[in-house]
Design a protein around this motif. Structure first.
Motif, mmCIF file in Angstrom:
data_model
loop_
_atom_site.group_PDB
_atom_site.id
_atom_site.type_symbol
_atom_site.label_atom_id
_atom_site.label_comp_id
_atom_site.label_asym_id
_atom_site.label_seq_id
_atom_site.Cartn_x
_atom_site.Cartn_y
_atom_site.Cartn_z
ATOM 1 N N ASP A 91 0.850 -1.196 0.000
ATOM 2 C CA ASP A 91 0.000 0.000 0.000
ATOM 3 C C ASP A 91 0.882 1.241 0.000
ATOM 4 O OD1 ASP A 91 -1.799 2.081 0.465
ATOM 5 O OD2 ASP A 91 -3.065 0.850 1.774
ATOM 6 N N VAL A 92 1.181 1.733 -1.180
ATOM 7 C CA VAL A 92 2.074 2.869 -1.352
ATOM 8 C C VAL A 92 1.537 4.099 -0.629
ATOM 9 C CG1 VAL A 92 3.027 4.476 -3.070
ATOM 10 C CG2 VAL A 92 3.047 2.016 -3.509
ATOM 11 N N ASP A 93 0.248 4.371 -0.780
ATOM 12 C CA ASP A 93 -0.311 5.585 -0.195
ATOM 13 C C ASP A 93 -0.322 5.544 1.326
ATOM 14 O OD1 ASP A 93 -0.990 7.129 -2.645
ATOM 15 O OD2 ASP A 93 -2.126 5.302 -3.053
ATOM 16 N N ALA A 94 -0.607 4.389 1.907
ATOM 17 C CA ALA A 94 -0.569 4.253 3.367
ATOM 18 C C ALA A 94 0.864 4.411 3.873
ATOM 19 C CB ALA A 94 -1.150 2.915 3.796
ATOM 20 N N THR A 107 10.715 13.317 -1.169
ATOM 21 C CA THR A 107 11.298 14.000 -2.320
ATOM 22 C C THR A 107 10.411 13.912 -3.562
ATOM 23 O OG1 THR A 107 12.527 12.005 -2.931
ATOM 24 C CG2 THR A 107 13.652 13.606 -1.516
ATOM 25 N N ASP A 108 9.496 12.959 -3.566
ATOM 26 C CA ASP A 108 8.665 12.715 -4.737
ATOM 27 C C ASP A 108 7.377 12.049 -4.244
ATOM 28 O OD1 ASP A 108 7.863 12.235 -7.396
ATOM 29 O OD2 ASP A 108 9.008 10.379 -7.524
ATOM 30 N N PRO A 109 6.227 12.738 -4.334
ATOM 31 C CA PRO A 109 4.989 12.156 -3.816
ATOM 32 C C PRO A 109 4.551 10.936 -4.623
ATOM 33 C CG PRO A 109 4.527 14.194 -4.982
ATOM 34 C CD PRO A 109 6.017 14.053 -4.931
ATOM 35 N N PRO A 110 3.646 10.139 -4.070
ATOM 36 C CA PRO A 110 3.190 8.944 -4.783
ATOM 37 C C PRO A 110 2.641 9.276 -6.165
ATOM 38 C CG PRO A 110 2.368 8.918 -2.541
ATOM 39 C CD PRO A 110 2.979 10.270 -2.767
ATOM 40 N N SER A 111 3.007 8.451 -7.119
ATOM 41 C CA SER A 111 2.481 8.604 -8.475
ATOM 42 C C SER A 111 2.596 7.268 -9.200
ATOM 43 C CB SER A 111 3.230 9.689 -9.245
ATOM 44 O OG SER A 111 4.588 9.350 -9.395
ATOM 45 N N ASP A 112 1.785 7.142 -10.237
ATOM 46 C CA ASP A 112 1.799 5.936 -11.054
ATOM 47 C C ASP A 112 2.880 6.064 -12.119
ATOM 48 O OD1 ASP A 112 -0.363 4.632 -9.754
ATOM 49 O OD2 ASP A 112 -1.760 5.943 -10.801
ATOM 50 N N ARG A 117 3.350 1.873 -8.858
ATOM 51 C CA ARG A 117 3.153 3.115 -8.099
ATOM 52 C C ARG A 117 4.271 3.218 -7.069
ATOM 53 N NH1 ARG A 117 -0.528 6.871 -7.547
ATOM 54 N NH2 ARG A 117 -1.035 7.795 -5.531
ATOM 55 N N ASP A 118 4.857 4.424 -6.919
ATOM 56 C CA ASP A 118 5.903 4.595 -5.919
ATOM 57 C C ASP A 118 6.044 6.046 -5.514
ATOM 58 O OD1 ASP A 118 7.512 5.890 -7.826
ATOM 59 O OD2 ASP A 118 9.212 4.564 -7.548
ATOM 60 N N PHE A 119 6.917 6.265 -4.516
ATOM 61 C CA PHE A 119 7.275 7.617 -4.094
ATOM 62 C C PHE A 119 8.701 7.614 -3.587
ATOM 63 C CE2 PHE A 119 5.624 5.771 -0.186
ATOM 64 C CZ PHE A 119 6.443 6.275 0.818
ATOM 65 N N GLY A 120 9.274 8.804 -3.484
ATOM 66 C CA GLY A 120 10.657 8.935 -3.050
ATOM 67 C C GLY A 120 10.771 9.655 -1.726
ATOM 68 N N ALA A 121 11.820 9.333 -0.990
ATOM 69 C CA ALA A 121 12.131 9.977 0.284
ATOM 70 C C ALA A 121 13.650 10.026 0.422
ATOM 71 C CB ALA A 121 11.502 9.202 1.437
ATOM 72 N N ARG A 122 14.091 10.615 1.530
ATOM 73 C CA ARG A 122 15.521 10.726 1.774
ATOM 74 C C ARG A 122 15.775 10.471 3.258
ATOM 75 N NH1 ARG A 122 17.691 14.468 -1.867
ATOM 76 N NH2 ARG A 122 15.976 15.839 -1.368
ATOM 77 N N LEU A 129 15.600 7.032 -1.021
ATOM 78 C CA LEU A 129 14.754 5.892 -0.681
ATOM 79 C C LEU A 129 13.582 5.875 -1.631
ATOM 80 C CD1 LEU A 129 14.595 6.551 3.180
ATOM 81 C CD2 LEU A 129 16.199 5.051 1.981
ATOM 82 N N ARG A 130 13.217 4.713 -2.129
ATOM 83 C CA ARG A 130 12.027 4.552 -2.972
ATOM 84 C C ARG A 130 11.143 3.519 -2.293
ATOM 85 N NH1 ARG A 130 11.550 8.679 -6.348
ATOM 86 N NH2 ARG A 130 9.778 7.567 -7.216
ATOM 87 N N PHE A 131 9.831 3.784 -2.306
ATOM 88 C CA PHE A 131 8.850 2.881 -1.742
ATOM 89 C C PHE A 131 7.812 2.644 -2.828
ATOM 90 C CE2 PHE A 131 10.756 5.305 1.602
ATOM 91 C CZ PHE A 131 10.991 4.384 2.594
ATOM 92 N N GLY A 132 7.619 1.391 -3.201
ATOM 93 C CA GLY A 132 6.725 1.154 -4.321
ATOM 94 C C GLY A 132 6.063 -0.192 -4.312
#
Length: 136
Positions: A91-94, A107-112, A117-122, A129-132
Protein backbone atom coordinates in the motif's frame (compact mmCIF):
# COMPACT_ATOMS: atom_id res chain seq x y z
CA UNK A 1 29.39 -18.91 -12.07
CA UNK A 2 25.92 -19.19 -10.57
CA UNK A 3 24.72 -16.44 -8.22
CA UNK A 4 21.43 -16.42 -6.34
CA UNK A 5 20.78 -13.05 -4.69
CA UNK A 6 22.44 -10.26 -2.77
CA UNK A 7 22.45 -10.81 0.97
CA UNK A 8 23.92 -7.44 1.94
CA UNK A 9 23.99 -3.88 0.71
CA UNK A 10 25.58 -0.85 2.32
CA UNK A 11 24.98 2.87 2.47
CA UNK A 12 27.11 5.57 4.02
CA UNK A 13 25.82 7.37 7.10
CA UNK A 14 27.57 10.02 9.18
CA UNK A 15 26.12 9.02 12.55
CA UNK A 16 25.27 5.39 13.16
CA UNK A 17 23.09 6.10 16.21
CA UNK A 18 21.01 8.60 14.22
CA UNK A 19 20.82 6.14 11.32
CA UNK A 20 19.71 3.37 13.66
CA UNK A 21 16.96 5.58 15.08
CA UNK A 22 15.78 6.55 11.59
CA UNK A 23 15.77 3.09 10.03
CA UNK A 24 14.29 1.30 13.05
CA UNK A 25 11.94 3.87 14.59
CA UNK A 26 10.77 5.70 11.46
CA UNK A 27 10.97 3.03 8.75
CA UNK A 28 10.19 0.02 10.93
CA UNK A 29 13.27 -2.03 10.10
CA UNK A 30 14.93 -4.26 12.69
CA UNK A 31 18.54 -4.55 13.81
CA UNK A 32 20.38 -7.40 12.14
CA UNK A 33 23.79 -6.99 13.79
CA UNK A 34 25.24 -4.34 16.08
CA UNK A 35 28.82 -5.31 16.86
CA UNK A 36 31.87 -3.35 17.94
CA UNK A 37 34.71 -4.81 15.89
CA UNK A 38 37.25 -2.48 17.47
CA UNK A 39 38.25 -0.82 14.22
CA UNK A 40 34.60 -0.16 13.26
CA UNK A 41 31.00 -0.68 14.32
CA UNK A 42 29.26 -3.29 12.17
CA UNK A 43 25.65 -2.11 12.21
CA UNK A 44 23.05 -3.70 9.94
CA UNK A 45 19.28 -3.40 9.64
CA UNK A 46 16.76 -5.41 7.67
CA UNK A 47 13.10 -5.61 6.83
CA UNK A 48 11.49 -7.77 9.55
CA UNK A 49 11.49 -11.41 8.46
CA UNK A 50 13.97 -10.83 5.62
CA UNK A 51 17.54 -12.13 5.69
CA UNK A 52 18.95 -9.40 3.43
CA UNK A 53 20.76 -6.77 5.46
CA UNK A 54 21.77 -3.14 4.95
CA UNK A 55 25.09 -2.09 6.44
CA UNK A 56 24.84 1.42 7.88
CA UNK A 57 28.48 2.21 7.25
CA UNK A 58 30.35 5.20 8.60
CA UNK A 59 33.02 6.22 6.08
CA UNK A 60 36.48 5.33 7.33
CA UNK A 61 38.89 2.47 7.86
CA UNK A 62 39.19 -0.26 6.84
CA UNK A 63 37.36 0.62 3.61
CA UNK A 64 39.00 4.05 3.16
CA UNK A 65 42.17 5.74 4.27
CA UNK A 66 41.60 8.84 6.46
CA UNK A 67 41.85 11.34 3.59
CA UNK A 68 39.41 9.43 1.39
CA UNK A 69 37.05 8.98 4.36
CA UNK A 70 37.03 12.77 4.90
CA UNK A 71 36.11 13.30 1.23
CA UNK A 72 33.36 10.67 1.39
CA UNK A 73 31.94 12.27 4.57
CA UNK A 74 31.91 15.67 2.83
CA UNK A 75 30.00 14.18 -0.12
CA UNK A 76 27.53 12.37 2.15
CA UNK A 77 26.93 15.59 4.12
CA UNK A 78 25.98 17.28 0.82
CA UNK A 79 23.56 14.47 -0.05
CA UNK A 80 25.90 13.25 -2.77
CA UNK A 81 26.95 9.94 -1.22
CA UNK A 82 25.37 8.03 -4.06
CA UNK A 83 23.51 5.53 -1.89
CA UNK A 84 19.87 4.57 -2.36
CA UNK A 85 17.51 1.83 -1.28
CA UNK A 86 14.21 0.55 -2.70
CA UNK A 87 11.48 -1.05 -0.60
CA UNK A 88 8.43 -2.97 -1.77
CA UNK A 89 5.07 -2.20 -0.11
CA UNK A 90 1.53 -3.43 -0.73
CA UNK A 91 0.00 0.00 0.00
CA UNK A 92 2.07 2.87 -1.35
CA UNK A 93 -0.31 5.58 -0.20
CA UNK A 94 -0.57 4.25 3.37
CA UNK A 95 3.24 3.98 3.55
CA UNK A 96 3.51 7.56 2.31
CA UNK A 97 1.09 8.86 4.95
CA UNK A 98 2.89 6.94 7.69
CA UNK A 99 6.29 8.32 6.71
CA UNK A 100 4.97 11.87 6.38
CA UNK A 101 3.49 11.56 9.89
CA UNK A 102 6.88 10.31 11.14
CA UNK A 103 8.60 13.40 9.71
CA UNK A 104 10.50 11.64 6.93
CA UNK A 105 11.63 13.97 4.13
CA UNK A 106 9.63 13.18 1.00
CA UNK A 107 11.30 14.00 -2.32
CA UNK A 108 8.66 12.71 -4.74
CA UNK A 109 4.99 12.16 -3.82
CA UNK A 110 3.19 8.94 -4.78
CA UNK A 111 2.48 8.60 -8.47
CA UNK A 112 1.80 5.94 -11.05
CA UNK A 113 4.72 4.95 -13.25
CA UNK A 114 5.08 2.43 -16.09
CA UNK A 115 6.42 -0.11 -13.58
CA UNK A 116 3.89 0.52 -10.77
CA UNK A 117 3.15 3.12 -8.10
CA UNK A 118 5.90 4.60 -5.92
CA UNK A 119 7.28 7.62 -4.09
CA UNK A 120 10.66 8.94 -3.05
CA UNK A 121 12.13 9.98 0.28
CA UNK A 122 15.52 10.73 1.77
CA UNK A 123 17.23 9.59 4.96
CA UNK A 124 18.95 12.14 7.26
CA UNK A 125 22.19 11.73 5.30
CA UNK A 126 20.81 12.34 1.82
CA UNK A 127 20.51 8.69 0.74
CA UNK A 128 17.61 8.21 -1.64
CA UNK A 129 14.75 5.89 -0.68
CA UNK A 130 12.03 4.55 -2.97
CA UNK A 131 8.85 2.88 -1.74
CA UNK A 132 6.72 1.15 -4.32
CA UNK A 133 4.40 -1.51 -5.50
CA UNK A 134 6.19 -2.70 -8.61
CA UNK A 135 3.90 -4.48 -11.04
CA UNK A 136 6.12 -4.77 -14.10
Amino acid sequence: MKLSHTRMSSIFVLDQDEALDFYVNKLGLEVGTDADLGFMRWLTVRVPGDNREILLERPGPPAQDPGTADTVRELVAKGAGGGWLAFQTDDVDAAYEELVAAGVEITDPPSDKDYGRDFGARDPFGNGLRFGNVTA
